[in-house]
Motif scaffolding. Structure first.
Motif, mmCIF file in Angstrom:
data_model
loop_
_atom_site.group_PDB
_atom_site.id
_atom_site.type_symbol
_atom_site.label_atom_id
_atom_site.label_comp_id
_atom_site.label_asym_id
_atom_site.label_seq_id
_atom_site.Cartn_x
_atom_site.Cartn_y
_atom_site.Cartn_z
ATOM 1 N N ALA A 36 0.833 -1.204 0.000
ATOM 2 C CA ALA A 36 0.000 0.000 0.000
ATOM 3 C C ALA A 36 0.869 1.256 0.000
ATOM 4 O O ALA A 36 0.583 2.216 -0.724
ATOM 5 C CB ALA A 36 -0.934 -0.012 1.203
ATOM 6 N N LEU A 37 1.929 1.262 0.796
ATOM 7 C CA LEU A 37 2.817 2.424 0.822
ATOM 8 C C LEU A 37 3.520 2.622 -0.523
ATOM 9 O O LEU A 37 3.692 3.752 -0.979
ATOM 10 C CB LEU A 37 3.848 2.281 1.938
ATOM 11 C CG LEU A 37 3.307 2.454 3.357
ATOM 12 C CD1 LEU A 37 4.400 2.166 4.380
ATOM 13 C CD2 LEU A 37 2.758 3.853 3.544
ATOM 14 N N ALA A 38 3.896 1.528 -1.155
ATOM 15 C CA ALA A 38 4.527 1.632 -2.470
ATOM 16 C C ALA A 38 3.556 2.198 -3.497
ATOM 17 O O ALA A 38 3.941 3.024 -4.335
ATOM 18 C CB ALA A 38 5.040 0.264 -2.918
ATOM 19 N N LEU A 39 2.305 1.782 -3.431
ATOM 20 C CA LEU A 39 1.300 2.322 -4.356
ATOM 21 C C LEU A 39 1.055 3.802 -4.101
ATOM 22 O O LEU A 39 0.907 4.592 -5.051
ATOM 23 C CB LEU A 39 -0.012 1.544 -4.227
ATOM 24 C CG LEU A 39 -0.028 0.154 -4.828
ATOM 25 C CD1 LEU A 39 -1.317 -0.562 -4.464
ATOM 26 C CD2 LEU A 39 0.126 0.229 -6.339
ATOM 27 N N ILE A 40 0.996 4.192 -2.838
ATOM 28 C CA ILE A 40 0.786 5.606 -2.513
ATOM 29 C C ILE A 40 1.966 6.440 -3.004
ATOM 30 O O ILE A 40 1.791 7.531 -3.548
ATOM 31 C CB ILE A 40 0.565 5.778 -0.999
ATOM 32 C CG1 ILE A 40 -0.792 5.193 -0.621
ATOM 33 C CG2 ILE A 40 0.647 7.241 -0.593
ATOM 34 C CD1 ILE A 40 -1.034 5.098 0.867
ATOM 35 N N ASP A 41 3.180 5.938 -2.824
ATOM 36 C CA ASP A 41 4.362 6.667 -3.279
ATOM 37 C C ASP A 41 4.425 6.747 -4.797
ATOM 38 O O ASP A 41 5.039 7.663 -5.351
ATOM 39 C CB ASP A 41 5.635 6.011 -2.745
ATOM 40 C CG ASP A 41 5.823 6.242 -1.259
ATOM 41 O OD1 ASP A 41 5.202 7.191 -0.727
ATOM 42 O OD2 ASP A 41 6.577 5.475 -0.630
ATOM 43 N N ALA A 42 3.796 5.807 -5.494
ATOM 44 C CA ALA A 42 3.834 5.792 -6.956
ATOM 45 C C ALA A 42 2.893 6.821 -7.579
ATOM 46 O O ALA A 42 3.034 7.156 -8.751
ATOM 47 C CB ALA A 42 3.480 4.402 -7.474
ATOM 48 N N VAL A 43 1.942 7.322 -6.806
ATOM 49 C CA VAL A 43 1.002 8.318 -7.334
ATOM 50 C C VAL A 43 1.754 9.623 -7.565
ATOM 51 O O VAL A 43 2.445 10.116 -6.672
ATOM 52 C CB VAL A 43 -0.168 8.527 -6.343
ATOM 53 C CG1 VAL A 43 -1.073 9.656 -6.791
ATOM 54 C CG2 VAL A 43 -0.946 7.249 -6.169
ATOM 55 N N PRO A 44 1.635 10.196 -8.772
ATOM 56 C CA PRO A 44 2.343 11.458 -9.037
ATOM 57 C C PRO A 44 1.810 12.585 -8.161
ATOM 58 O O PRO A 44 0.610 12.671 -7.903
ATOM 59 C CB PRO A 44 2.083 11.722 -10.511
ATOM 60 C CG PRO A 44 0.987 10.823 -10.916
ATOM 61 C CD PRO A 44 0.876 9.734 -9.908
#
Length: 65
Positions: A36-44
């Motif tokens: 989940a943290l990786a997905l959040i960090d991937a959001v521009p």
């Protein structure tokens, strides 16, 4: 006697199985959190938008209308 010893053995094994299941669940939750943290960090990240109106517009509000 064999029946009672198997019941006791099963009763002793249950807490160990539960502990193992809890450890597996905790590891799964940690993996989910990392994903989940990786997905959040991937959001521009949004870039600031410049105002499209001229500077003299939008500065006053008519409160008596």
């Amino acid at each position: 006697m064999e029946i009672s010893s198997s019941i006791v053995g099963g009763a002793i094994a249950q807490p160990l199985d539960q502990e193992r299941q809890v450890r597996v669940l905790k590891k799964a939750l940690e993996a989910e959190a990392a994903t989940a943290l990786a997905l959040i960090d991937a959001v521009p990240k949004p870039q600031p938008v410049a105002a499209s109106n001229p500077p003299h517009l939008g500065q006053n509000i008519d409160t008596r209308a």
